[in-house]
Design an enzyme around this catalytic site. Structure first.
Site: not given
Ligand SMILES: Nc1nc2c(c(=O)[nH]1)N[C@H]1C(S)=C(S)[C@@H](COP(=O)(O)OP(=O)(O)OC[C@H]3O[C@@H](n4cnc5c(=O)[nH]c(N)nc54)[C@H](O)[C@@H]3O)O[C@H]1N2
Ligand SMILES: Nc1nc2c(c(=O)[nH]1)N[C@H]1C(S)=C(S)[C@@H](COP(=O)(O)OP(=O)(O)OC[C@H]3O[C@@H](n4cnc5c(=O)[nH]c(N)nc54)[C@H](O)[C@@H]3O)O[C@H]1N2
Ligand SMILES: [Mo]
Length: 824
Positions: A163, A165
């Site tokens: 899994y 990005w």
């Molecule tokens: N506590 C908490 N945990 C969370 C979240 C949260 O809100 N709270 N959010 C969750 C969510 S929504 C998501 S989507 C995940 C994200 O989790 P990840 O998608 O695992 O996070 P990234 O940091 O984007 O990791 C992508 C990795 O791919 C590598 N990469 C980039 N390009 C390439 C390529 O071309 N080839 C290879 N081999 N590698 C490459 C990058 O260097 C990086 O290390 O985290 C989740 N974890």
């Molecule tokens: N710059 C930037 N953009 C991104 C990403 C990134 O890592 N960086 N990640 C991308 C990815 S993979 C995803 S999945 C999306 C994530 O998109 P979201 O999941 O919507 O983003 P989050 O920042 O996790 O949460 C959004 C808001 O929810 C609020 N929140 C958290 N807990 C609670 C709660 O209990 N109640 C209420 N009411 N609010 C709460 C947080 O304070 C935050 O302001 O963003 C995408 N875009």
């Molecule tokens: Mo995500």
């Protein structure tokens, strides 16, 4: 297969041409000026001219499309394309990505694994020595291990779901390529769902018949024209719209800017007064963490008791409101879910909840919800309740009304263009004996407990015994919850292979590390605008592969060759041949839609991008308008064809943690549970403003957000003062699961009792490999817990945990998150 005429293709690669002006030179040699002018004029306006200077090389990333400026094989700067309405600072980091000091330079193998074979001294992962090997040797080791496991244990022994990005690009999609290789060579264990919307996407399928979270939204022009009240519910688009899954069009940011300009009333419901709220001049309502379900019920109860709900809409378009009404009134449990009842849980006064209900009913209200509220225990409930609330308001399917769960993501609501769509390289078909996928966020549980059976959306899933983990394009040591639990589970598999450009925590925890290129070192194509499908961007190679890095495609091809499946893997095509076939396919779709495009080689060498036209009718598209107009002719994909406020399907699964009706279910940890006596603060792990998860943490942008060289923690003065904490202090954040160092930012922009640490800081253990050790950089998942949202969705609960903090006394250990491991 179509005939791609590969032999007619200009095979000149940029690197052979040398110099940044290759594109113009190439055009002159291949096409007469008049032929070029003719082709381009036919293709106008979709073949938009770049800014005249054309100094750079056009490429793109999750953070935008840009021209890279290259001098002597080094990327030195970038410029956004002139079409981007809201370019952001992340693109400026591209040169730092390429030339980062912590690039992995060579294939490396962990010493014990190399010397004693698979499964040797797994406890040394993360602290063993590294040994450099040749590419030939590395490929032999990896392919040998795949063969061994396939023949002894079968496909369920190899977890290659991987899994993450990764990077943009339709060809160099390392995850698809990994799956493709594995499908060709016997199959593998994969996953279902994602970390983003684990809970919502499953429950929404039962409630509205689609995942909903990834659907096109009522378009921006329509919202700006018609909505008179916008509710941002746990939604921070100014931050999250910076990045998209494909290349962002940033049209959503234009939409929000238009709302601000018009002065549309916005209410932001979030424990944090987030940047979007400020930009939109929103009224900030800060509930206690994780209590949104109760808050929504209090509003719904008000609508009902003041008879402001739309009976007609509920009757015609929904099922189960009678049961929900009974629940609201407390007919069975004796507890009416009144505004007073809700106030006691969510910390917002009853008076204010009632006013919210009235405001929503009296306005054309669009409820825009983010996803943080569902990355929680019982995370199925908030979005289900928001749909129910919107149904009571009766504005679903009307201009500017209803709900939207993707306005904050990849520019949902950016009107859809008409043209062609690029499809990426396919992962191929899974062989018949492939095991059933596991829910994505159960990986640690699966590694640690082979043979365990869990419930999942009406099914039972039994974990196989995983012997090999293959990661390409993800970073589980930041993304997965309860890092210390993961650390322990990570010791189980015999072999861990990681493809990475950088020495991330996950790479450091591998047995075999293969260095790969960044996008800027290879050629690719991508769409711009996930929902709008507005652009096609070329992603030209800007610089040569760094050190010994190879493209994931070439690594997998070499492994495929060893495994005897290379012809099927490549289909006889090299990089540019693949790109041409993808382009040609897209081009013929465009032609069918009446949109002319130049031939591939001309497109490729022009250093230009395509912008498709947007049909007038798409400008004012309204989600659910069809359903509203005729629910019999345009039913939803639910069993009843209607919005299921009560779901018989879910009810039949008999899950106490997700019954057939949405409601308030106290979470595993919150301010109201006994653990709060020991750990009084509630954690918020919102996505980082100046990063994409862990990506770009190793760039100078870090200076913008790091405090005392750690991830920042936002603390309210009321929580900071009694602990003697001031802005700039190093703080230890801890609970029974882990401990991390963070840097204090004391601010009134957060509700007292809540602290925020963004996800994505690189895990940097004080004692590598040791379970429970201090993370010096502030990886927030050391503090979260690793259970599923419920047996229904098994989504992750990353956005939730109780903890405490203290000022760190003494000299804090040096941060080494971005340092090279010994021997690398
Ligand atoms: N506590 C908490 N945990 C969370 C979240 C949260 O809100 N709270 N959010 C969750 C969510 S929504 C998501 S989507 C995940 C994200 O989790 P990840 O998608 O695992 O996070 P990234 O940091 O984007 O990791 C992508 C990795 O791919 C590598 N990469 C980039 N390009 C390439 C390529 O071309 N080839 C290879 N081999 N590698 C490459 C990058 O260097 C990086 O290390 O985290 C989740 N974890
Ligand atoms: N710059 C930037 N953009 C991104 C990403 C990134 O890592 N960086 N990640 C991308 C990815 S993979 C995803 S999945 C999306 C994530 O998109 P979201 O999941 O919507 O983003 P989050 O920042 O996790 O949460 C959004 C808001 O929810 C609020 N929140 C958290 N807990 C609670 C709660 O209990 N109640 C209420 N009411 N609010 C709460 C947080 O304070 C935050 O302001 O963003 C995408 N875009
Ligand atoms: Mo995500």
């Amino acid at each position: 297969m179509k005939n791609h005429h590969p032999t007619n293709l200009p095979r000149r690669r940029f690197l052979q041409a040398g110099g940044a002006l290759f594109a113009l030179g190439a055009l002159n040699t291949l096409y007469s000026k008049s032929a070029l002018a003719k082709a381009i004029s036919q293709a106008l306006p979709q073949f938009e001219a770049l800014r005249p200077a054309q100094k750079g090389i056009l490429t793109s990333a999750h953070w935008g499309a840009f021209e890279a400026l290259v001098e002597q094989d080094r990327m030195v700067d970038v410029r956004p394309i002139h079409d981007d309405p809201h370019p952001n600072a992340l693109i400026k980091m591209a040169p730092h990505q390429v030339h980062a000091a912590n690039r992995i330079k060579y294939p490396m193998v962990r010493k014990s694994w190399l010397e004693h074979g698979p499964g040797s001294s797994n406890n040394l992962r993360g602290c063993d020595q590294w040994v450099r090997v040749s590419w030939e040797k590395a490929i032999e080791l990896v392919s040998g291990e795949i063969s061994r496991l396939q023949s002894h244990y079968g496909p369920s022994s190899i977890y290659a779901g991987s899994y993450g990005w990764k990077s943009t690009g339709m060809l160099h999609n390392c995850r698809a390529l990994l799956n493709r290789l594995m499908n060709l060579s016997g199959g593998f264990l994969s996953y279902s769902g994602d970390y983003s919307t684990g809970a919502a996407q499953v429950i929404m399928s039962h409630v509205v018949g689609s995942m909903e979270v990834y659907e096109q939204q009522t378009t921006w022009p329509n919202v700006v024209d018609n909505s008179t009240l916008v509710i941002l519910w746990g939604c921070n688009p100014l931050t999250t719209l910076k990045n998209s899954w494909n290349v962002p069009d940033h049209v959503g940011l234009e939409g929000f800017a238009a709302l601000a300009k018009k002065g549309t009333r916005v209410i932001c419901i979030d424990p944090i007064n987030n940047p979007s709220a400020k930009m939109l001049n929103a009224e900030w309502i800060a509930p206690l963490a994780y209590t949104d379900s109760a808050m929504i019920l209090g509003i719904a109860h008000t609508l009902l008791s003041e008879q402001r709900h739309d009976e007609k809409f509920l009757q015609r378009y929904t099922v189960g409101f009678d049961k929900f009404r009974a629940y609201l009134l407390g007919e069975q449990d004796g507890t009416p879910k009144s505004a007073e009842w809700a106030a006691a849980i969510c910390g917002i006064e009853a008076k204010q909840l009632r006013q919210l209900a009235r405001d929503m009913a009296e306005n054309r209200t669009m409820i825009m919800a983010g996803w943080g509220i569902q990355r929680q225990h019982h995370g199925e409930q908030p979005h289900w309740l928001l749909v129910t609330l919107a149904a009571m308001l009766g504005q679903i399917g009307l201009p500017g009304g209803g709900f939207g769960f993707s306005y904050h993501y990849s520019s949902g609501g950016s009107p859809t263009a008409k043209g062609g769509i690029l499809s990426g390289i396919s992962a191929g078909e899974a062989p018949k004996n492939s095991p059933a996928p596991i829910p994505v966020a159960r990986i640690a549980d699966c590694f640690a407990n082979p043979g365990k059976t869990i419930d999942f959306n009406g099914h039972r899933v039994t974990y196989p015994e995983v012997k090999m983990v293959y990661v390409a394009g993800g970073n589980p040591f930041h993304h997965h919850q309860d890092t210390n639990n993961l650390q322990q589970a990570w010791r189980k598999p015999e072999t861990i292979v990681v493809h990475e450009p950088y020495w991330t925590a996950t790479a450091k925890q591998a047995d075999i590390v293969l260095p790969c290129t960044t996008t800027y070192e290879r050629n690719d194509l991508d769409m711009g605008g996930d929902y709008s499908q507005l652009y096609v961007f070329p992603m030209h190679q800007c610089v040569p592969p760094q050190h010994e890095a190879r493209n994931d495609f070439d690594i997998f091809r070499a492994i495929a060759a060893k495994l005897g499946v290379e012809p099927a893997f490549t289909e006889g095509k090299d990089e540019l041949m693949w790109l041409k076939s993808m382009y040609d396919n897209m081009k013929s779709q465009a032609r069918n839609a009446g949109v002319a495009l130049p031939p591939f080689d001309m497109f490729w060498q022009s250093n230009n991008y395509i912008r498709f036209p947007i049909p007038q009718a798409n400008q004012q598209w309204v989600r659910f308008a069809d359903f509203r107009a005729d629910p019999l002719l345009n039913p939803l994909g639910t069993p009843s064809g209607k919005i299921e406020i009560f779901s018989q399907t879910v009810a039949k699964m008999n899950y106490a943690d997700c019954p057939g009706l949405p409601g308030w279910l106290p979470p595993y940890e919150w301010h109201g549970s006994p653990i709060a006596e020991k750990y009084p603060l509630s954690l918020n792990t919102a996505h980082p403003e100046n990063r994409l998860h862990s990506q770009l943490d190793n760039t100078p942008l870090r200076e913008k957000y790091a405090v005392a060289d750690r991830e920042a923690i936002l603390i309210h003065p009321q929580d900071a003062a009694p602990r003697g904490i001031q802005s700039g202090d190093v703080v230890r954040a801890f609970n029974d699961r882990g401990q991390i160092l963070v840097g204090a930012r004391v601010t009134e922009d957060i509700r007292p009792g809540v602290v925020r640490i963004s996800e994505g800081a690189w895990y940097d253990p004080l004692v590598p490999g040791e379970v429970g050790t201090l993370c010096k950089n502030g990886n927030v998942n050391c503090l979260t817990f690793d259970i599923g949202s419920s047996p229904l969705a098994q989504g992750n609960c990353g956005h939730m945990a109780q903890l405490d903090i203290e000022k760190y006394r003494g000299t804090p250990p040096k941060n080494s998150a971005h340092a090279l491991p010994v021997g690398a």
